[in-house]
Design a protein around this motif. Sequence first.
Motif, PDB file in Angstrom:
ATOM      1  N   ASN A 156      39.878  65.282  40.456  1.00  0.00           N
ATOM      2  CA  ASN A 156      39.182  66.470  40.938  1.00  0.00           C
ATOM      3  C   ASN A 156      38.495  67.231  39.815  1.00  0.00           C
ATOM      4  OD1 ASN A 156      38.595  68.178  43.261  1.00  0.00           O
ATOM      5  ND2 ASN A 156      39.840  69.720  42.239  1.00  0.00           N
ATOM      6  N   SER A 157      39.000  67.057  38.594  1.00  0.00           N
ATOM      7  CA  SER A 157      38.395  67.750  37.458  1.00  0.00           C
ATOM      8  C   SER A 157      37.194  67.010  36.888  1.00  0.00           C
ATOM      9  CB  SER A 157      39.438  67.953  36.353  1.00  0.00           C
ATOM     10  OG  SER A 157      39.946  66.702  35.914  1.00  0.00           O
ATOM     11  N   SER A 158      36.943  65.787  37.353  1.00  0.00           N
ATOM     12  CA  SER A 158      35.819  65.007  36.854  1.00  0.00           C
ATOM     13  C   SER A 158      34.505  65.569  37.377  1.00  0.00           C
ATOM     14  CB  SER A 158      35.957  63.539  37.272  1.00  0.00           C
ATOM     15  OG  SER A 158      34.799  62.803  36.925  1.00  0.00           O
ATOM     16  N   THR A 159      33.474  65.484  36.543  1.00  0.00           N
ATOM     17  CA  THR A 159      32.157  65.973  36.937  1.00  0.00           C
ATOM     18  C   THR A 159      31.241  64.841  37.391  1.00  0.00           C
ATOM     19  OG1 THR A 159      31.480  65.860  34.609  1.00  0.00           O
ATOM     20  CG2 THR A 159      32.263  67.981  35.429  1.00  0.00           C
ATOM     21  N   ASP A 160      31.771  63.638  37.552  1.00  0.00           N
ATOM     22  CA  ASP A 160      30.962  62.524  38.037  1.00  0.00           C
ATOM     23  C   ASP A 160      30.405  62.841  39.417  1.00  0.00           C
ATOM     24  OD1 ASP A 160      31.505  61.141  35.779  1.00  0.00           O
ATOM     25  OD2 ASP A 160      32.921  59.738  36.683  1.00  0.00           O
ATOM     26  N   GLN A 161      29.139  62.525  39.630  1.00  0.00           N
ATOM     27  CA  GLN A 161      28.526  62.733  40.938  1.00  0.00           C
ATOM     28  C   GLN A 161      28.314  61.421  41.674  1.00  0.00           C
ATOM     29  OE1 GLN A 161      25.116  65.294  40.927  1.00  0.00           O
ATOM     30  NE2 GLN A 161      26.036  66.772  39.523  1.00  0.00           N
ATOM     31  N   ARG A 162      28.977  60.386  41.203  1.00  0.00           N
ATOM     32  CA  ARG A 162      28.879  59.064  41.823  1.00  0.00           C
ATOM     33  C   ARG A 162      30.283  58.480  41.914  1.00  0.00           C
ATOM     34  NH1 ARG A 162      25.504  53.888  40.965  1.00  0.00           N
ATOM     35  NH2 ARG A 162      27.039  52.282  40.494  1.00  0.00           N
ATOM     36  N   VAL A 163      30.667  58.049  43.103  1.00  0.00           N
ATOM     37  CA  VAL A 163      31.938  57.358  43.298  1.00  0.00           C
ATOM     38  C   VAL A 163      31.643  55.866  43.301  1.00  0.00           C
ATOM     39  CG1 VAL A 163      33.905  56.986  44.812  1.00  0.00           C
ATOM     40  CG2 VAL A 163      32.905  59.259  44.614  1.00  0.00           C
ATOM     41  N   GLU A 164      32.214  55.139  42.354  1.00  0.00           N
ATOM     42  CA  GLU A 164      31.931  53.713  42.255  1.00  0.00           C
ATOM     43  C   GLU A 164      33.231  52.907  42.260  1.00  0.00           C
ATOM     44  OE1 GLU A 164      29.910  52.888  38.634  1.00  0.00           O
ATOM     45  OE2 GLU A 164      31.613  53.420  37.346  1.00  0.00           O
ATOM     46  N   SER A 165      33.152  51.727  42.865  1.00  0.00           N
ATOM     47  CA  SER A 165      34.264  50.781  42.882  1.00  0.00           C
ATOM     48  C   SER A 165      33.721  49.424  42.452  1.00  0.00           C
ATOM     49  CB  SER A 165      34.890  50.681  44.277  1.00  0.00           C
ATOM     50  OG  SER A 165      35.461  51.907  44.669  1.00  0.00           O
ATOM     51  N   ILE A 166      34.344  48.846  41.446  1.00  0.00           N
ATOM     52  CA  ILE A 166      33.907  47.559  40.915  1.00  0.00           C
ATOM     53  C   ILE A 166      34.998  46.541  41.203  1.00  0.00           C
ATOM     54  CG2 ILE A 166      33.086  46.316  38.880  1.00  0.00           C
ATOM     55  CD1 ILE A 166      32.474  49.045  37.618  1.00  0.00           C
ATOM     56  N   PHE A 167      34.754  45.674  42.184  1.00  0.00           N
ATOM     57  CA  PHE A 167      35.707  44.627  42.555  1.00  0.00           C
ATOM     58  C   PHE A 167      35.367  43.357  41.772  1.00  0.00           C
ATOM     59  CE2 PHE A 167      35.475  47.440  46.221  1.00  0.00           C
ATOM     60  CZ  PHE A 167      36.819  47.651  46.506  1.00  0.00           C
ATOM     61  N   THR A 168      36.369  42.798  41.097  1.00  0.00           N
ATOM     62  CA  THR A 168      36.169  41.614  40.266  1.00  0.00           C
ATOM     63  C   THR A 168      37.303  40.634  40.487  1.00  0.00           C
ATOM     64  OG1 THR A 168      35.101  42.991  38.591  1.00  0.00           O
ATOM     65  CG2 THR A 168      35.729  40.769  37.931  1.00  0.00           C
ATOM     66  N   PHE A 169      36.960  39.351  40.572  1.00  0.00           N
ATOM     67  CA  PHE A 169      37.965  38.299  40.721  1.00  0.00           C
ATOM     68  C   PHE A 169      38.238  37.668  39.367  1.00  0.00           C
ATOM     69  CE2 PHE A 169      38.732  33.658  41.699  1.00  0.00           C
ATOM     70  CZ  PHE A 169      40.073  33.827  41.993  1.00  0.00           C
ATOM     71  N   ASP A 170      39.515  37.687  38.947  1.00  0.00           N
ATOM     72  CA  ASP A 170      39.943  37.079  37.693  1.00  0.00           C
ATOM     73  C   ASP A 170      40.590  35.730  38.014  1.00  0.00           C
ATOM     74  OD1 ASP A 170      40.974  36.328  35.247  1.00  0.00           O
ATOM     75  OD2 ASP A 170      41.779  38.300  34.743  1.00  0.00           O
ATOM     76  N   SER A 171      39.861  34.657  37.739  1.00  0.00           N
ATOM     77  CA  SER A 171      40.353  33.319  38.079  1.00  0.00           C
ATOM     78  C   SER A 171      41.462  32.839  37.155  1.00  0.00           C
ATOM     79  CB  SER A 171      39.194  32.317  38.050  1.00  0.00           C
ATOM     80  OG  SER A 171      38.583  32.296  36.765  1.00  0.00           O
ATOM     81  N   THR A 172      41.631  33.481  35.997  1.00  0.00           N
ATOM     82  CA  THR A 172      42.696  33.059  35.083  1.00  0.00           C
ATOM     83  C   THR A 172      44.062  33.552  35.539  1.00  0.00           C
ATOM     84  OG1 THR A 172      42.315  35.008  33.685  1.00  0.00           O
ATOM     85  CG2 THR A 172      41.099  32.997  33.133  1.00  0.00           C
ATOM     86  N   THR A 173      44.097  34.715  36.152  1.00  0.00           N
ATOM     87  CA  THR A 173      45.362  35.276  36.645  1.00  0.00           C
ATOM     88  C   THR A 173      45.453  35.228  38.162  1.00  0.00           C
ATOM     89  OG1 THR A 173      44.412  37.512  36.689  1.00  0.00           O
ATOM     90  CG2 THR A 173      45.527  36.819  34.664  1.00  0.00           C
ATOM     91  N   ASN A 174      44.392  34.757  38.823  1.00  0.00           N
ATOM     92  CA  ASN A 174      44.339  34.699  40.294  1.00  0.00           C
ATOM     93  C   ASN A 174      44.598  36.079  40.901  1.00  0.00           C
ATOM     94  OD1 ASN A 174      43.807  31.955  40.233  1.00  0.00           O
ATOM     95  ND2 ASN A 174      45.948  31.382  40.449  1.00  0.00           N
TER      96      ASN A 174
END
Length: 292
Positions: A156-174
Amino acid sequence: MKTLQIPPRQSGVTLIELMVGLAIGLLVVAVAMGALMVSRGISGTVSDASGIQQQGAYILRVVSQQLRQTGSLYLNPDPVGGNSTDVLSPVAFEIKADAVGSGNSFIQEESLSGAGTSVTTAFRRYQDNVFLADNATSTTIGTDFLARNCVGAPGNSSTDQRVESIFTFDSTTNELQCGGNGTAAQPIAQNVAQFQVTYMVQTTDAAGNTTVQYVKGSDMPAAATDPTWRRVQGVQVCLVLYGSEPIDMPAGSSYTDCAGTSVNMTTLTGERKNRMHLLFRNTYQLRSQGLL
């Protein structure tokens, strides 16, 4: 005359009868143990399938919460700063946010990106009025940033005006990982064998005919500013999860992966060997359809 008392004859089991009884008892125990092992195996398989189903439903729910908000805008009821209370006064869609704080700005054209086995979603962040009950007799009204990404950021204290989600698949750890808004990627699912993102791209020819085609993430442009991303109307997410309970599989046991290829499970190695595999697929329409 005294009568001669004949002692009663003692009775018992012979050695043959004893051996027959032991054999029957051992047979009963063996049958019971076999039934117990079969029951345990079935119970383990059912529990494993249930766990995979629950994890698959959780992943799709987390992804859908972010994808369905992708590109959504802020409806500003006070675009000129007059604090008007008239419900019929003009409003404005804020399609761009200034880069403040960590520099995480919101630009409508860059609300969706991610080639290959990753996808990045974004939407406009703004404050909402909330009621804060300090005690039983006092209630105040404040503002709070209610929107969060896949890992609960930004604060809530962040001043970011963009909510982002970065989904990534790590094939080494599945593992399927997610991060964003300066937060390091965190695993949100394990035992992931495959993660594939396909985009529904709408095109219009010179005659005005509109068509929608599926484009794999690996075929999408790397640059988020490419015009192709502006024509995305929906996103299809596909993933394959495998269990943790080893099971006996007959020869030729297989499943169909996200690419439509048949995979023989008896030939898999490592932690996927003799494991149940289930495929999950869902398509999400973007809220920003027609607005990009």
